[in-house]
Design a protein around this motif. Sequence first.
Motif: not given
Length: 202
Positions: A113-126
Amino acid sequence: MPRKSLIRTNTCPYHVTIRTNNKEWFDIPMPIVWSFCMKSINYANLHHPVEIQSFVLMSNHYHLMIWTPNSDLDKFMFFFNSHLSKLIRKYTGRINRIFGDRYKWSLIKDQKYYLNVLRYIYQNPLRKDLSSLCEEYEFSSLYHYINNQNLGFKLKDPIYGDKTSFLKWVNLEDKKATDQTRQSLQKPVYKPIVNQSSRRIL
């Protein structure tokens, strides 16, 4: 639906998000909103120290991954959001509230979940077609970390593993970010203390 009780903990990070009232735009230039966010994080951090791992500002909301050594997410968020609202209202002359509701949070209890959330946060602009790469979006802590720009506070483990591999992984589409790709990266600094109980508050 009643607001869920906050789980106080200093062993795991939280994913926190909040939207503006009626999902309206902030109505002021994003660089100014960003500067207000940084001022407000630093202001709140003086009163209730936390560790910020990632922060991304969008046109009507933000995403935050945060660790709370003193188990006081609610206190930090009160200082952060109230100070941010005050700065925006003062700049715009707006009387009505800035945020539509209280912040939403989820507790990150395991590495997947940690990995998914970190990546999700950074990917918001994409996901909103605001940038072609996560690290190129200016209103993200990742952009400032990659470009060695001072935020006024030190980020806690904004990336893990080597920079090149991490940036390649964080920019992948969901279907391509497989477990095999994750395993090729060095494990993140994620060490929840499983033997310490968490506490709920209203």
